[in-house]
Design a protein around this motif. Structure first.
Motif, PDB file in Angstrom:
ATOM      1  N   UNK A  94      15.847 -10.626 -11.736  1.00 27.69           N
ATOM      2  CA  UNK A  94      15.675 -10.709 -10.158  1.00 27.69           C
ATOM      3  C   UNK A  94      14.751  -9.582  -9.617  1.00 27.69           C
ATOM      4  N   UNK A  95      14.174  -8.986 -10.330  1.00 24.25           N
ATOM      5  CA  UNK A  95      13.179  -7.869  -9.563  1.00 24.25           C
ATOM      6  C   UNK A  95      11.724  -8.186 -10.006  1.00 24.25           C
ATOM      7  N   UNK A  96      10.803  -8.432  -8.933  1.00 23.82           N
ATOM      8  CA  UNK A  96       9.594  -8.252  -9.584  1.00 23.82           C
ATOM      9  C   UNK A  96       8.790  -7.303  -8.763  1.00 23.82           C
ATOM     10  N   UNK A  97       7.952  -6.595  -9.740  1.00 22.48           N
ATOM     11  CA  UNK A  97       7.045  -5.355  -9.228  1.00 22.48           C
ATOM     12  C   UNK A  97       5.508  -5.990  -9.043  1.00 22.48           C
ATOM     13  N   UNK A  98       5.323  -5.880  -7.544  1.00 24.31           N
ATOM     14  CA  UNK A  98       3.889  -6.425  -7.253  1.00 24.31           C
ATOM     15  C   UNK A  98       3.134  -5.348  -6.421  1.00 24.31           C
ATOM     16  N   UNK A  99       2.493  -4.298  -7.370  1.00 25.35           N
ATOM     17  CA  UNK A  99       1.674  -3.372  -6.603  1.00 25.35           C
ATOM     18  C   UNK A  99       0.727  -3.786  -5.377  1.00 25.35           C
ATOM     19  N   UNK A 100       0.858  -2.791  -4.545  1.00 18.17           N
ATOM     20  CA  UNK A 100       0.068  -2.921  -3.246  1.00 18.17           C
ATOM     21  C   UNK A 100      -1.557  -2.991  -3.837  1.00 18.17           C
ATOM     22  N   UNK A 101      -2.405  -3.618  -3.315  1.00 20.51           N
ATOM     23  CA  UNK A 101      -3.825  -3.566  -3.497  1.00 20.51           C
ATOM     24  C   UNK A 101      -4.529  -3.096  -2.475  1.00 20.51           C
ATOM     25  N   UNK A 102      -5.914  -2.845  -2.511  1.00 17.76           N
ATOM     26  CA  UNK A 102      -6.713  -2.414  -1.503  1.00 17.76           C
ATOM     27  C   UNK A 102      -8.174  -3.248  -1.944  1.00 17.76           C
ATOM     28  N   UNK A 103      -9.104  -3.437  -0.918  1.00 18.81           N
ATOM     29  CA  UNK A 103     -10.380  -4.261  -0.772  1.00 18.81           C
ATOM     30  C   UNK A 103     -11.387  -2.973  -1.418  1.00 18.81           C
ATOM     31  N   UNK A 104     -11.910  -2.888  -2.736  1.00 20.08           N
ATOM     32  CA  UNK A 104     -12.880  -2.089  -2.872  1.00 20.08           C
ATOM     33  C   UNK A 104     -14.152  -2.216  -2.560  1.00 20.08           C
TER      34      UNK A 104
END
Length: 333
Positions: free
Chosen positions: A154-164
């Protein structure tokens, strides 16, 4: 959540989606949702009393009635909540109407005190029942959810992202040096940057103290403290005032620069040399990622998401929380 809505709007099948917004407070974030989709229905449910009196059934009934009225007026296929509290508040009504609830967790929810941790696990595992699935930005937060006996499926890990930024953009900004010129910083000077809201938990005062101990030895170094203090209406910005007093008492006005809020920090980071994060806790560490993306060397506390992002000695340097000497040594090694 705003990114999710933007994605849905940009999706080729975006016309199949519609958005309704239920806010428990006003502010820039709620306004930004309305800007994204001005036609979206917007409802407000004041949950401040419920937070203060969560043990009293009457406050739950009042909130449930308001939410039930909204969801009957605007039937939903899925409810996405931006905090654990909002998910807990809406789950009972949603479950009755057979609407799945998804909760996005962005900040640590587990208390630090051992006695409160026990209560957190006991109450939390009961109060989070009925929430269909969970999205977190890091394994640190996923661990908090596992403490509540929420299963991994029931847990999904979706890291934050940044525009490089492209290397060409970074080089152009560094060559132009707009921020350095505006602040009176020479091109050969080393610039340290702290990025984030001004808050004792973010540790900007610790970085200022560490910087001040070496300023006479390295007079060409500068420290940029970027961010604004979050204070309630009518309150004075105590934390900022304390830092400004320290800067003044130690004659550091020419070397330490409090910029206030900056809407787009990319150019500051492109002109910076070292990103320093002294946060006491970080669920992810977005500022660290932004520093890396703009070519900064990174120094950070060995807490939470920092330990996931940084392999000390390889792509950055970690030091123990509250170790002023360790921070000073890393900044001027």
């Amino acid at each position: 959540m705003l990114q999710l809505c933007r994605y849905l709007r940009s999706d080729p099948h975006g016309s199949d989606w519609s958005l309704a917004l239920i806010t428990s407070s006003s502010g820039p974030l709620a306004d930004s949702f309305s800007t994204l989709d001005p036609s979206a229905p917007r409802f407000h449910v004041d949950m401040s009393e419920l937070k203060r009196h969560w043990k009293k059934p009457s406050y739950w009934r009042k909130t449930n009635l308001a939410l039930n009225r909204i969801l009957n007026e605007y039937p939903a296929d899925i409810i996405v909540c931006n905090s654990v509290w909002s998910a807990i508040s809406i789950r009972k009504v949603a479950n009755k109407l057979e609407i799945p609830v998804v909760c996005a967790v962005h900040a640590e929810i587990s208390p630090k005190r051992p006695d409160k941790k026990i209560l957190f696990k006991l109450l939390g595992s009961v109060m989070t029942r009925g929430i269909h699935s969970w999205i977190t930005v890091s394994e640190v937060l996923a661990g908090d959810l596992r403490d509540l006996r929420i299963s991994d499926d029931r847990i999904s890990v979706i890291p934050n992202g940044v525009d490089i930024p492209s290397s060409e953009f970074i080089e152009t900004v560094r060559h132009r040096q707009s921020w350095r010129k505006a602040t009176g910083i020479e091109s050969r000077s080393v610039v340290f940057t702290c990025l984030g809201r001004l808050d004792p938990g973010k540790g900007q005062d610790q970085v200022i103290r560490a910087f001040s101990t070496k300023n006479r030895q390295y007079p060409d170094c500068h420290l940029m403290v970027v961010g604004e203090e979050c204070v309630s209406d009518g309150e004075s910005p105590e934390f900022t005032n304390e830092m400004m007093e320290f800067i003044s008492e130690n004659n550091l006005e020419n070397n330490i620069h409090l910029t206030g809020f900056v809407p787009d920090t990319v150019e500051i980071l492109c002109e910076s040399d070292v990103l320093v994060s002294a946060s006491g806790e970080e669920s992810f560490g977005l500022a660290v990622l932004e520093g890396m993306a703009t070519g900064n060397a990174v120094i950070a506390t060995d807490v939470g998401g920092h330990k996931t992002l940084i392999q000390s000695g390889e792509n950055g340097l970690l030091y123990e929380l509250d170790d002023d000497t360790g921070l000073k040594d890393l900044m001027f090694r």
